[in-house]
Scaffold this active site. Structure first.
Site, PDB file in Angstrom:
ATOM      1  N   THR A  96       9.407  53.001  49.769  1.00  0.00           N
ATOM      2  CA  THR A  96      10.145  53.614  48.672  1.00  0.00           C
ATOM      3  C   THR A  96       9.828  52.855  47.387  1.00  0.00           C
ATOM      4  O   THR A  96       9.553  51.669  47.436  1.00  0.00           O
ATOM      5  CB  THR A  96      11.644  53.488  49.005  1.00  0.00           C
ATOM      6  N   ARG A 144      18.159  65.176  56.636  1.00  0.00           N
ATOM      7  CA  ARG A 144      18.628  63.806  56.392  1.00  0.00           C
ATOM      8  C   ARG A 144      18.332  63.357  54.940  1.00  0.00           C
ATOM      9  O   ARG A 144      17.244  63.537  54.430  1.00  0.00           O
ATOM     10  CB  ARG A 144      17.930  62.865  57.379  1.00  0.00           C
ATOM     11  N   ASP A 194      19.703  56.834  50.794  1.00  0.00           N
ATOM     12  CA  ASP A 194      20.452  56.280  49.655  1.00  0.00           C
ATOM     13  C   ASP A 194      19.759  56.514  48.311  1.00  0.00           C
ATOM     14  O   ASP A 194      20.411  56.518  47.268  1.00  0.00           O
ATOM     15  CB  ASP A 194      20.632  54.772  49.846  1.00  0.00           C
ATOM     16  N   THR A 213      15.920  49.482  48.192  1.00  0.00           N
ATOM     17  CA  THR A 213      15.030  49.962  49.252  1.00  0.00           C
ATOM     18  C   THR A 213      15.469  49.355  50.577  1.00  0.00           C
ATOM     19  O   THR A 213      15.903  48.213  50.633  1.00  0.00           O
ATOM     20  CB  THR A 213      13.559  49.595  48.970  1.00  0.00           C
TER      21      THR A 213
HETATM   22  N1  ASP Z   1      15.950  53.792  51.380  1.00  0.00           N
HETATM   23  C1  ASP Z   1      15.013  54.789  51.804  1.00  0.00           C
HETATM   24  C2  ASP Z   1      15.728  55.821  52.647  1.00  0.00           C
HETATM   25  O1  ASP Z   1      16.546  55.464  53.467  1.00  0.00           O
HETATM   26  C3  ASP Z   1      13.878  54.251  52.600  1.00  0.00           C
HETATM   27  C4  ASP Z   1      13.157  53.051  52.039  1.00  0.00           C
HETATM   28  O2  ASP Z   1      13.692  52.329  51.207  1.00  0.00           O
HETATM   29  O3  ASP Z   1      12.002  52.824  52.414  1.00  0.00           O
HETATM   30  O4  ASP Z   1      15.434  56.990  52.540  1.00  0.00           O
END
Ligand code: ASP
Length: 309
Positions: free
Chosen positions: A176, A204, A207, A227
């Site tokens: 992310t 789904r 955050d 992230t």
């Molecule tokens: N926070 C992101 C999510 O849950 C994933 C990530 O940070 O890589 O969609």
């Protein structure tokens, strides 16, 4: 006149030193550096923090190394569903999109939600209708195809599992993306964009597009982009929690960010990290994983591009 500063991230996770080839490391670092300088150039020319974070995130979305935009992970139905959000700490205006497909730069659509829709959060078909009303180009799935991401998905597609694209101990792609910045007027902003988690299903949402969870900005306290495993960051209301600790417990930016990542989120088994900036240009970039792709340009003009602890 305030001092300018910017920080970006490209995801946190199992980034163990030695797992990545030196060439790959160079690739990641130069992608981070170029996104950082895209944002910094705007700040240097007295541009706004909101423009700077959008530009930095766009640059990361256009790079297939990161799990956002072009490099987004595969969902359970072998497609891509992207989420993004942006917030202006001066006005507290915010925009977010989730479950969108075919849009090259989800962060710009989130910005348009903020500036043009009269709403804060648009999702799925509605968000796509809004994009069409603004004549966004829709890119075919081939644009988002990446062999490594596809292999990650093939490995777990027949299971009920879903995973952070950076949760496995192997040389893979992570992340992310996000940016936080402080401009010459002392205004701060935050932006976050993601493809979510590999093999995610049932619509789904993590955050990243949720204001207060994965992204938050308020001139009075801080701008934060997160992230990690989104489920925990939602439950911890992480980005707002950093702000609340500064506001109500009078912690410094770094104290608040460290407390949330190393204490509060760890207590509920959450893994990940965040980047944060305040109106004085202080930067904090804590994470409780092995690594986090990150880069910062500080108020004194010095710059760091880092992956490991
Ligand atoms: N926070 C992101 C999510 O849950 C994933 C990530 O940070 O890589 O969609």
């Amino acid at each position: 006149m305030s001092k300018i500063a910017i920080a970006i991230h490209g995801g946190a996770g199992t980034l163990v030193k030695g797992m990545m080839t030196p060439e790959k490391e160079v690739e990641y670092k130069s992608a981070l550096e170029s996104a950082l300088s895209d944002g910094y150039e705007i700040l240097k020319n007295d541009g706004s923090a909101i423009d700077a974070v959008e530009a930095a995130v766009k640059s990361l979305e256009n790079c297939n190394l990161f799990n956002a935009g072009k490099g987004s992970v595969f969902t359970a139905t072998e497609s891509h569903e992207m989420d993004a959000s942006i917030m202006d700490g001066n006005s507290l205006d915010a925009g977010a999109v989730s479950l969108i497909t075919g849009i090259k730069n989800p962060i710009s659509l989130a910005r348009d939600v903020m500036d043009k829709s009269g709403h804060v959060f648009l999702a799925g078909d509605g968000a796509m209708q809004f994009a069409r009303s603004l004549n966004y180009e829709e890119f075919p799935s081939e644009y988002f195809y990446d062999e490594l991401r596809h292999n990650q998905w093939l490995e777990i597609k027949d299971s009920d599992g879903f995973q952070l694209d950076h949760s496995k101990t192997k040389d893979s792609k992570f992340g992310t993306v996000g940016a936080v910045a402080c401009d010459s007027n002392g205004n701060i902003s935050a932006a976050t964009s993601t493809g979510g988690m590999t093999n995610k299903k049932f619509g789904r949402v993590g955050d990243s597009p949720m204001i207060g969870a994965g992204n938050y900005a308020n001139n009075e306290t801080c701008a934060v982009s997160c992230t990690g495993s989104g489920e925990y960051f939602i439950r911890g209301v992480v980005a707002y929690d950093v702000s609340a600790l500064i506001e109500h417990k009078e912690m410094t930016l770094d104290e608040a960010a460290q407390e949330v990542i190393h204490n509060r989120i760890t207590k509920i088994n959450g893994d990940g990290g965040l980047i944060a900036v305040d109106k004085d240009g202080n930067i904090s970039m804590p994470f409780n994983t092995e690594g986090m792709y990150r880069a910062a340009r500080y108020t004194d003009g010095s710059q760091e591009v880092l992956i490991y602890k």
